[in-house]
Design a protein around this motif. Sequence first.
Motif, mmCIF file in Angstrom:
data_model
loop_
_atom_site.group_PDB
_atom_site.id
_atom_site.type_symbol
_atom_site.label_atom_id
_atom_site.label_comp_id
_atom_site.label_asym_id
_atom_site.label_seq_id
_atom_site.Cartn_x
_atom_site.Cartn_y
_atom_site.Cartn_z
ATOM 1 N N ALA A 370 48.863 36.121 -22.629
ATOM 2 C CA ALA A 370 48.219 35.677 -21.390
ATOM 3 C C ALA A 370 49.188 34.841 -20.558
ATOM 4 C CB ALA A 370 46.958 34.882 -21.713
ATOM 5 N N ILE A 371 49.971 33.986 -21.228
ATOM 6 C CA ILE A 371 50.940 33.165 -20.504
ATOM 7 C C ILE A 371 52.030 34.046 -19.901
ATOM 8 C CG2 ILE A 371 52.691 31.375 -20.767
ATOM 9 C CD1 ILE A 371 50.867 30.076 -22.870
ATOM 10 N N ARG A 372 52.476 35.069 -20.635
ATOM 11 C CA ARG A 372 53.465 35.988 -20.074
ATOM 12 C C ARG A 372 52.890 36.714 -18.863
ATOM 13 N NH1 ARG A 372 54.687 37.504 -25.416
ATOM 14 N NH2 ARG A 372 53.775 39.580 -25.130
ATOM 15 N N ALA A 373 51.617 37.086 -18.952
ATOM 16 C CA ALA A 373 50.984 37.766 -17.814
ATOM 17 C C ALA A 373 50.964 36.857 -16.595
ATOM 18 C CB ALA A 373 49.565 38.183 -18.185
ATOM 19 N N ARG A 374 50.646 35.571 -16.796
ATOM 20 C CA ARG A 374 50.674 34.621 -15.685
ATOM 21 C C ARG A 374 52.072 34.540 -15.081
ATOM 22 N NH1 ARG A 374 51.021 28.773 -15.543
ATOM 23 N NH2 ARG A 374 52.522 29.057 -17.240
ATOM 24 N N ASN A 375 53.085 34.468 -15.937
ATOM 25 C CA ASN A 375 54.460 34.363 -15.447
ATOM 26 C C ASN A 375 54.874 35.602 -14.662
ATOM 27 O OD1 ASN A 375 54.607 31.893 -16.712
ATOM 28 N ND2 ASN A 375 55.641 32.682 -18.533
ATOM 29 N N GLY A 381 54.816 39.040 -8.426
ATOM 30 C CA GLY A 381 53.759 39.297 -7.470
ATOM 31 C C GLY A 381 52.809 40.431 -7.814
ATOM 32 N N TRP A 382 52.973 41.112 -8.957
ATOM 33 C CA TRP A 382 51.999 42.110 -9.397
ATOM 34 C C TRP A 382 51.946 42.097 -10.915
ATOM 35 C CZ3 TRP A 382 56.947 43.764 -8.125
ATOM 36 C CH2 TRP A 382 57.590 44.587 -9.043
ATOM 37 N N TYR A 383 50.916 42.740 -11.454
ATOM 38 C CA TYR A 383 50.685 42.639 -12.892
ATOM 39 C C TYR A 383 50.926 43.952 -13.634
ATOM 40 C CZ TYR A 383 48.138 42.349 -17.296
ATOM 41 O OH TYR A 383 47.789 42.395 -18.618
ATOM 42 N N TYR A 384 50.185 44.990 -13.283
ATOM 43 C CA TYR A 384 50.193 46.211 -14.084
ATOM 44 C C TYR A 384 51.498 46.991 -13.948
ATOM 45 C CZ TYR A 384 45.245 45.528 -14.978
ATOM 46 O OH TYR A 384 44.043 45.012 -15.383
ATOM 47 N N GLU A 385 51.967 47.515 -15.080
ATOM 48 C CA GLU A 385 53.131 48.394 -15.130
ATOM 49 C C GLU A 385 52.643 49.834 -15.331
ATOM 50 O OE1 GLU A 385 56.167 48.048 -14.645
ATOM 51 O OE2 GLU A 385 56.891 46.054 -15.161
ATOM 52 N N PRO A 386 53.362 50.810 -14.779
ATOM 53 C CA PRO A 386 52.957 52.201 -15.005
ATOM 54 C C PRO A 386 52.983 52.585 -16.484
ATOM 55 C CG PRO A 386 54.506 52.039 -13.177
ATOM 56 C CD PRO A 386 54.499 50.692 -13.859
ATOM 57 N N ALA A 387 53.967 52.076 -17.225
ATOM 58 C CA ALA A 387 54.062 52.427 -18.650
ATOM 59 C C ALA A 387 52.992 51.699 -19.441
ATOM 60 C CB ALA A 387 55.450 52.071 -19.175
ATOM 61 N N ASN A 388 52.517 52.305 -20.506
ATOM 62 C CA ASN A 388 51.430 51.717 -21.295
ATOM 63 C C ASN A 388 51.916 50.885 -22.464
ATOM 64 O OD1 ASN A 388 49.375 52.867 -19.734
ATOM 65 N ND2 ASN A 388 49.546 54.817 -20.840
ATOM 66 N N ASP A 389 53.228 50.920 -22.726
ATOM 67 C CA ASP A 389 53.716 50.233 -23.914
ATOM 68 C C ASP A 389 54.400 48.908 -23.571
ATOM 69 O OD1 ASP A 389 55.831 51.332 -22.602
ATOM 70 O OD2 ASP A 389 56.831 52.134 -24.384
ATOM 71 N N THR A 390 54.173 48.393 -22.367
ATOM 72 C CA THR A 390 54.780 47.125 -21.997
ATOM 73 C C THR A 390 53.927 45.977 -22.502
ATOM 74 O OG1 THR A 390 53.604 47.041 -19.900
ATOM 75 C CG2 THR A 390 55.727 48.157 -19.895
ATOM 76 N N PRO A 391 54.519 44.789 -22.666
ATOM 77 C CA PRO A 391 53.732 43.638 -23.134
ATOM 78 C C PRO A 391 52.574 43.297 -22.199
ATOM 79 C CG PRO A 391 56.089 43.185 -23.263
ATOM 80 C CD PRO A 391 55.940 44.465 -22.514
ATOM 81 N N GLU A 392 52.681 43.720 -20.930
ATOM 82 C CA GLU A 392 51.645 43.371 -19.968
ATOM 83 C C GLU A 392 50.614 44.482 -19.789
ATOM 84 O OE1 GLU A 392 55.042 42.916 -19.220
ATOM 85 O OE2 GLU A 392 54.750 40.903 -20.009
ATOM 86 N N SER A 393 50.615 45.452 -20.671
ATOM 87 C CA SER A 393 49.744 46.604 -20.470
ATOM 88 C C SER A 393 48.281 46.296 -20.772
ATOM 89 C CB SER A 393 50.211 47.781 -21.340
ATOM 90 O OG SER A 393 50.119 47.433 -22.714
ATOM 91 N N ARG A 394 48.015 45.230 -21.500
ATOM 92 C CA ARG A 394 46.631 44.894 -21.816
ATOM 93 C C ARG A 394 45.860 44.602 -20.532
ATOM 94 N NH1 ARG A 394 45.600 40.343 -26.254
ATOM 95 N NH2 ARG A 394 46.520 42.005 -27.504
ATOM 96 N N ASP A 395 44.583 44.956 -20.535
ATOM 97 C CA ASP A 395 43.737 44.720 -19.374
ATOM 98 C C ASP A 395 43.825 43.249 -18.958
ATOM 99 O OD1 ASP A 395 41.710 44.432 -17.505
ATOM 100 O OD2 ASP A 395 40.337 45.764 -18.567
ATOM 101 N N LEU A 396 44.098 43.010 -17.696
ATOM 102 C CA LEU A 396 44.247 41.641 -17.198
ATOM 103 C C LEU A 396 42.993 40.818 -17.440
ATOM 104 C CD1 LEU A 396 45.942 39.569 -15.666
ATOM 105 C CD2 LEU A 396 45.104 40.550 -13.527
ATOM 106 N N TRP A 397 41.847 41.465 -17.401
ATOM 107 C CA TRP A 397 40.600 40.745 -17.601
ATOM 108 C C TRP A 397 40.522 40.120 -18.996
ATOM 109 C CZ3 TRP A 397 37.762 38.399 -14.505
ATOM 110 C CH2 TRP A 397 36.474 37.973 -14.855
ATOM 111 N N ASP A 398 41.165 40.723 -19.990
ATOM 112 C CA ASP A 398 41.197 40.134 -21.329
ATOM 113 C C ASP A 398 41.872 38.765 -21.290
ATOM 114 O OD1 ASP A 398 39.991 42.363 -22.360
ATOM 115 O OD2 ASP A 398 41.840 43.272 -23.113
ATOM 116 N N HIS A 399 42.961 38.676 -20.540
ATOM 117 C CA HIS A 399 43.665 37.393 -20.427
ATOM 118 C C HIS A 399 42.806 36.359 -19.696
ATOM 119 C CE1 HIS A 399 47.050 39.531 -21.931
ATOM 120 N NE2 HIS A 399 47.327 40.156 -20.810
#
Length: 450
Positions: A370-375, A381-399
């Motif tokens: 969650a902290i990495r997602a915030r960073n 300036g954006w969150y989601y990555e096209p690839a699914n295997d990135t550390p930020e791929s989890r649904d933002l709402w979970d964070h």
Amino acid sequence: MTKSRPFPFKAYVGRLTVGEETWPFRFKVAQDASGVLRFLVPPIPYTAETAALSRALDGLGKGAAFFKLFGETPDGARFQSDHMTVRYHGHRSTPRTSHLLLRFRTSKATLTRQAEGQARPFIRLSLRGFEAFPHLHAQSPLGDVTMAGAYPAPRGTRLSGLLQVVATSTPADFNTWRSQAEALALHLLSCMSLAASRNLKGLVQETWDGGTMEETFYANTDRRGTGQPVVHPMMRQSFFDCAVRAHSQPPVGAKNLSYAIEWFAMDAGYTELRLLHAMTALENLADLNLSPAETRMLPRKRFEVIAKAMRDAARAASVDAENAADFIKALPGRMEDLNRRSLADKILLLGERWGVPLADLLQGDGLPRAIRARNVIVHRGWYYEPANDTPESRDLWDHVRLMREIVVRFVFVALGYQGQYLVYGGSVRQAAFPPRPGSSPGDSATGPAV
């Protein structure tokens, strides 16, 4: 939006002051259903004197931001504001006449009048958007405390709730009692803002000292909630009782808890902002309730020895490097960051000190992710990555859910709350706080989906 109808206008005779200059002035005032003061100023014949007033109002943007307005009625009521601004300033002319046209607004104003027949001195704040059923009641050392709100809250901007503190008996020193009662009211507004997940503000404050009624009006924009109340509107009495107790007997002595709650309850149109608000609330809690020494990894003097060695090594290694001067110049601030504890460390440290139950929330890597997602959001300036295997791929709402739940638990512990609250997951469920030892996230949910 509901259209607010003003109450009947009342005429005042007084003075208008801009800077050091004052003019006799007549005006009318009414309060509408949303708690906003409306003004009527009759057309003013254009003379040499009113021409000077017109020039003074024109100059407000170059100097003083506000002008002052004072007035009285024949029955002794008074209007006073040092926070007046001009909505419209113009002229209307005919072949025979010329008039100055003015429209005003105020960000803060006070009306006073004599009022008899009240039982005991009180302060009362009018609210917008607060929900509770039934009304909330509690006793405090300062008197009887009541908080009421329609459920569901009406649409629009109409005032529909109140928070009231009534003295148990006539206080020996009313001004002291008033100051203490206002502090209690602000504390309760903050606490119930968490419960409602909506920043609540007193738009009109009524104060009665036994003979004089004082009404203070504040200009506030409409504050929507996050849509995720923490305590259900029909189950807020126990949380209200706890908030009243915590004002005089705070369990952990949390500093400026209202700052964190305001960030938590701040309206956000995007999920990214919801995460940033929750993270900022936690940063605020940690920085205000941990000492500067506790937020550092090493004592300052010991770290300075290491930092000097690092700077010396960097200078020696980067003599011929491009942009070496800029690199060396940036080193002190960057190295200071090395000695700061991470947000995760500060959360764990403060949570351990206060006894916040976090074990069921910290299983796995949810917090660092969650902290990495915030960073990621802050720095690119954006969150989601096209690839699914990135550390930020989890649904933002979970964070968002995780970080908001952590904030809620810190505030619950700071207030000493034990009882039911709402947990947000695949569905909205009632849960018990504190959670059972050894439970997993969401296991504390005991009630049906709401």
